[in-house]
Design a protein around this motif. Structure first.
Motif, PDB file in Angstrom:
ATOM      1  N   LEU A  89      33.914 -19.409  71.244  1.00  0.00           N
ATOM      2  CA  LEU A  89      35.315 -19.932  71.066  1.00  0.00           C
ATOM      3  C   LEU A  89      35.310 -21.125  71.721  1.00  0.00           C
ATOM      4  O   LEU A  89      36.209 -22.179  71.529  1.00  0.00           O
ATOM      5  CB  LEU A  89      36.240 -19.020  71.760  1.00  0.00           C
ATOM      6  N   TYR A  90      34.298 -21.561  72.887  1.00  0.00           N
ATOM      7  CA  TYR A  90      34.518 -22.748  73.362  1.00  0.00           C
ATOM      8  C   TYR A  90      33.111 -22.961  74.307  1.00  0.00           C
ATOM      9  O   TYR A  90      32.358 -22.227  74.569  1.00  0.00           O
ATOM     10  CB  TYR A  90      35.676 -22.787  74.543  1.00  0.00           C
ATOM     11  N   VAL A  97      32.559 -19.671  76.049  1.00  0.00           N
ATOM     12  CA  VAL A  97      33.161 -18.563  75.994  1.00  0.00           C
ATOM     13  C   VAL A  97      33.057 -17.939  74.820  1.00  0.00           C
ATOM     14  O   VAL A  97      33.174 -18.604  73.540  1.00  0.00           O
ATOM     15  CB  VAL A  97      34.732 -18.805  76.010  1.00  0.00           C
ATOM     16  N   ASP A  99      33.598 -14.467  71.989  1.00  0.00           N
ATOM     17  CA  ASP A  99      34.525 -13.120  71.467  1.00  0.00           C
ATOM     18  C   ASP A  99      33.407 -11.973  71.305  1.00  0.00           C
ATOM     19  O   ASP A  99      32.804 -11.978  70.314  1.00  0.00           O
ATOM     20  CB  ASP A  99      35.146 -13.614  70.413  1.00  0.00           C
ATOM     21  N   VAL A 150      36.884 -11.367  75.203  1.00  0.00           N
ATOM     22  CA  VAL A 150      36.693 -12.637  75.768  1.00  0.00           C
ATOM     23  C   VAL A 150      35.726 -12.330  76.804  1.00  0.00           C
ATOM     24  O   VAL A 150      35.902 -11.678  77.872  1.00  0.00           O
ATOM     25  CB  VAL A 150      37.720 -13.297  76.477  1.00  0.00           C
ATOM     26  N   ARG A 274      42.627 -11.822  77.331  1.00  0.00           N
ATOM     27  CA  ARG A 274      43.065 -13.088  78.180  1.00  0.00           C
ATOM     28  C   ARG A 274      42.402 -13.223  79.275  1.00  0.00           C
ATOM     29  O   ARG A 274      42.031 -12.176  80.126  1.00  0.00           O
ATOM     30  CB  ARG A 274      44.479 -13.386  78.039  1.00  0.00           C
ATOM     31  N   ALA A 287      41.544 -18.744  78.079  1.00  0.00           N
ATOM     32  CA  ALA A 287      40.882 -18.419  76.794  1.00  0.00           C
ATOM     33  C   ALA A 287      41.539 -17.009  76.403  1.00  0.00           C
ATOM     34  O   ALA A 287      41.914 -16.029  77.175  1.00  0.00           O
ATOM     35  CB  ALA A 287      39.472 -18.100  77.095  1.00  0.00           C
ATOM     36  N   VAL A 317      41.492 -21.692  73.134  1.00  0.00           N
ATOM     37  CA  VAL A 317      40.921 -21.930  74.501  1.00  0.00           C
ATOM     38  C   VAL A 317      41.341 -23.406  74.922  1.00  0.00           C
ATOM     39  O   VAL A 317      41.346 -24.316  74.144  1.00  0.00           O
ATOM     40  CB  VAL A 317      39.410 -21.919  74.381  1.00  0.00           C
ATOM     41  N   CYS A 319      41.243 -26.211  78.559  1.00  0.00           N
ATOM     42  CA  CYS A 319      40.599 -26.334  79.914  1.00  0.00           C
ATOM     43  C   CYS A 319      41.525 -27.954  80.374  1.00  0.00           C
ATOM     44  O   CYS A 319      41.156 -28.815  79.590  1.00  0.00           O
ATOM     45  CB  CYS A 319      39.067 -26.789  79.157  1.00  0.00           C
TER      46      CYS A 319
END
Length: 325
Positions: A89-90, A97, A99, A150, A274, A287, A317, A319
């Motif tokens: 995801l990031y 990050v 899933d 997450v 989350r 996230a 996501v 930051c």
């Protein structure tokens, strides 16, 4: 301690000569960069360490001049690609990050060759993986095998230490979605009950007076009398904490064969929805990931499409960078 062998904690044979008296595990950990003392102890237990030509005991001590032979087995550091991929995801220079799907273990048991997040992460890191202890490569926190959602992974030992510290200081805010049996009363409460390994069954955890302090907040989102959707906020991070606490108040997670009732063809319906925490290099990382199809189906059944759509929003996501924490 003199050290002849490949640099760092790479797989292969390491020959060490003790220069001073001390514990065997401490001497090895100090001599071989990248080896934690915990991992050294596991290697000793596994028969991978010889002391003066004999298999060493975990409690062994060394004297100056003793000869130590350490064999590091081939591990995930040198493993081939695991043959599957996971949704990222990031990602930045410090962390990623993902899933995590239900049914995939974060870290397999010793000797377990089944796919795991740790094995995938080691293969993805490639040569950079040698900076980590192979037993815990960038693993900051865990989700149960059948729990989706997450998950954070560190890309450097420094980031792993910083993220682990944030969890220890309870600076990480987590929200899970749980489908539970029945309808909890009151609809918004905190379960504060100590958790320890069940003395009657070592594979389970239990609420017991000798356990570690554990605290879980929950809020009922919707229910139909038979089942309820909860948003759950664990403040501590004990093994199986959410599942144990919800079962302890009479509302186990749907499909949980350990603390509730196993559903036909189902896993337990728990999802790490989350996460919010300080980024290792400063600022705040937030996230979220939508629940998988089985949980979304269960949400629709008791709460309708509008509620399900809210949680089904695409992964997000952000930051927000600031000063290092």
């Amino acid at each position: 301690m003199d050290h002849a062998g490949s640099a760092g904690a790479g797989a292969g044979r390491h020959l060490l000569n003790a220069e001073a008296p001390g514990r065997l595990d401490a001497c090895i950990a100090a001599a071989v960069p990248g080896l934690s003392r915990a991992r050294v102890q596991r290697l000793i237990e596994g028969g991978h360490v010889l002391l003066n030509g004999e298999v060493a005991r975990k409690s062994a001590r060394v004297e100056a001049g003793d000869r130590i032979e350490l064999t590091l087995p081939e591990t995930g550091h040198d493993a081939a690609e695991p043959g599957f991929d996971l949704p990222v995801l990031y990602e930045d220079d410090a962390l990623a990050v993902i899933d995590k799907p239900a049914g995939l273990a974060v870290h397999g048991a010793p000797g377990d060759t089944a796919p795991s997040v740790a094995g995938w992460w080691l293969a993805r890191l490639g040569p950079a993986a040698t900076a980590f202890d192979a037993e815990h490569p960038g693993i900051v926190h865990r989700l149960d095998k059948e729990t989706s959602g997450v998950l954070l992974l560190a890309k450097t030992p420094a980031a792993q230490a910083a993220l682990s510290r944030a969890f220890e200081l309870r600076r990480v805010h987590k929200c899970y979605l749980a489908m539970v049996e029945g309808q909890p009363r009151p609809p918004h409460a905190v379960v504060e009950a100590p958790i320890h390994r069940d003395p009657r069954d070592r594979t389970r955890m239990a609420v017991t007076a000798r356990g570690r302090p554990s605290r879980t907040e929950y809020r009922v989102v919707a229910g139909d009398g038979g089942r309820s959707l909860l948003e759950v906020f664990p403040e501590t991070g004990r093994t199986h904490q959410i599942r144990v606490h919800l079962a302890s108040i009479g509302h186990p997670v749907v499909g949980d064969p350990v603390y509730g009732r196993a559903g036909e063809g189902r896993r337990h319906l728990l999802h790490a929805w989350r996460l919010e925490l300080p980024h290792p290099t400063g600022g705040t990382l937030r996230a979220s990931a939508p629940p998988p199809a089985d949980l979304l189906e269960a949400i629709r059944a008791i709460a309708g499409e509008a509620v399900a759509s809210r949680y089904a929003a695409p992964p997000a996501v952000t930051c927000e960078r600031g000063q290092p924490s």
